[in-house]
Design a protein around this motif. Structure first.
Motif, PDB file in Angstrom:
ATOM      1  N   ALA A   1       0.854  -1.183   0.000  1.00 24.66           N
ATOM      2  CA  ALA A   1       0.000   0.000   0.000  1.00 24.66           C
ATOM      3  C   ALA A   1       0.890   1.232   0.000  1.00 24.66           C
ATOM      4  O   ALA A   1       2.000   1.216   0.519  1.00 24.66           O
TER       5      ALA A   1
ATOM      6  N   THR B   1      -1.982   3.019  -5.411  1.00 25.34           N
ATOM      7  CA  THR B   1      -2.584   2.322  -4.276  1.00 25.34           C
ATOM      8  C   THR B   1      -2.719   3.272  -3.093  1.00 25.34           C
ATOM      9  O   THR B   1      -2.047   4.302  -3.014  1.00 25.34           O
TER      10      THR B   1
ATOM     11  N   GLY C   1      -7.719  -7.449  -1.423  1.00 23.56           N
ATOM     12  CA  GLY C   1      -6.998  -6.743  -2.475  1.00 23.56           C
ATOM     13  C   GLY C   1      -6.801  -7.511  -3.763  1.00 23.56           C
ATOM     14  O   GLY C   1      -6.216  -6.988  -4.694  1.00 23.56           O
TER      15      GLY C   1
ATOM     16  N   ARG D   1      -7.458  -5.424  -7.329  1.00 22.15           N
ATOM     17  CA  ARG D   1      -6.318  -5.340  -8.262  1.00 22.15           C
ATOM     18  C   ARG D   1      -6.759  -5.693  -9.679  1.00 22.15           C
ATOM     19  O   ARG D   1      -6.456  -4.994 -10.644  1.00 22.15           O
TER      20      ARG D   1
ATOM     21  N   THR E   1      -9.107  -3.030 -11.063  1.00 15.42           N
ATOM     22  CA  THR E   1      -8.347  -1.820 -11.405  1.00 15.42           C
ATOM     23  C   THR E   1      -7.848  -1.925 -12.837  1.00 15.42           C
ATOM     24  O   THR E   1      -8.004  -0.991 -13.629  1.00 15.42           O
TER      25      THR E   1
ATOM     26  N   ASP F   1      -6.141   1.347  -6.227  1.00  9.45           N
ATOM     27  CA  ASP F   1      -6.339   0.074  -5.544  1.00  9.45           C
ATOM     28  C   ASP F   1      -6.087   0.255  -4.051  1.00  9.45           C
ATOM     29  O   ASP F   1      -5.165   0.963  -3.653  1.00  9.45           O
TER      30      ASP F   1
ATOM     31  N   PRO G   1      -5.057  -2.268  -1.609  1.00 12.30           N
ATOM     32  CA  PRO G   1      -4.662  -3.681  -1.549  1.00 12.30           C
ATOM     33  C   PRO G   1      -4.781  -4.340  -0.178  1.00 12.30           C
ATOM     34  O   PRO G   1      -4.810  -5.558  -0.084  1.00 12.30           O
TER      35      PRO G   1
END
Length: 167
Positions: A47, A52, A120, A124, A127, A140, A142
């Motif tokens: 992250a 992210t 996450g 992902r 995204t 994202d 995560p």
């Protein structure tokens, strides 16, 4: 008289797997299980790197209105844990997901949209899918609601949740 080739006894022992073959099989199961677990728990996630957000930062962005936080999990997951404060529950499996997302952004594909799921993994993948569909500011999260390699997650961090009830 017909001559029969091969063993005549029905008491013959079955062929045994060699130690090497069973060791290779066990090794393959371990590696396969590790790969599955690393993907399921998103062990390699980070992250705070480009594209992210950590869950505390996602929460701040959602409540301040600087990003639209979309919880893409399933209704049974929202029912079980609640939805993060400031997040909009939008099941990613909906056939009209992109249209419903565009309705939330008033048709803007450049709006800041942060995606959160359980660990996450789905965020992902989504995204990438939304970026391919023309969205230009997908973020994202995560860590997810339950935690991953990126951190302990929304719930373990004690961030606020709201109860979800079906519409």
């Amino acid at each position: 008289m017909t001559k029969v080739h091969g063993p005549q006894s029905t008491n013959q022992k079955p062929a045994r797997m060699s130690r090497r073959a069973s060791g290779l099989g066990a090794g393959a199961l371990i590696v396969g299980g590790a790969v599955f677990a690393s993907r399921w728990f998103n062990i390699s996630a980070e992250a705070g790197v480009d594209g992210t957000l950590s869950v505390p930062d996602a929460h701040k962005a959602a409540v301040s209105g600087t990003a639209l936080l979309i919880d893409i999990r399933r209704p049974d997951e929202w029912q079980r844990t609640g939805v993060g404060e400031g997040a909009i529950a939008l099941d990613m499996r909906r056939d009209d997901f992109t249209e419903a997302l565009l309705a939330q952004t008033e048709g803007r594909t450049d709006a800041a949209i942060a995606l959160i799921c359980a660990r996450g993994v789905r965020s992902r993948g989504l995204t990438r899918r939304l970026t391919s569909a023309g969205f230009t500011n997908i973020i994202d999260v995560p860590e997810g609601m339950l935690g991953s390699g990126a951190g302990p997650g929304w719930l373990k961090r004690g961030l606020p949740v709201v109860a979800w009830t079906p519409a």
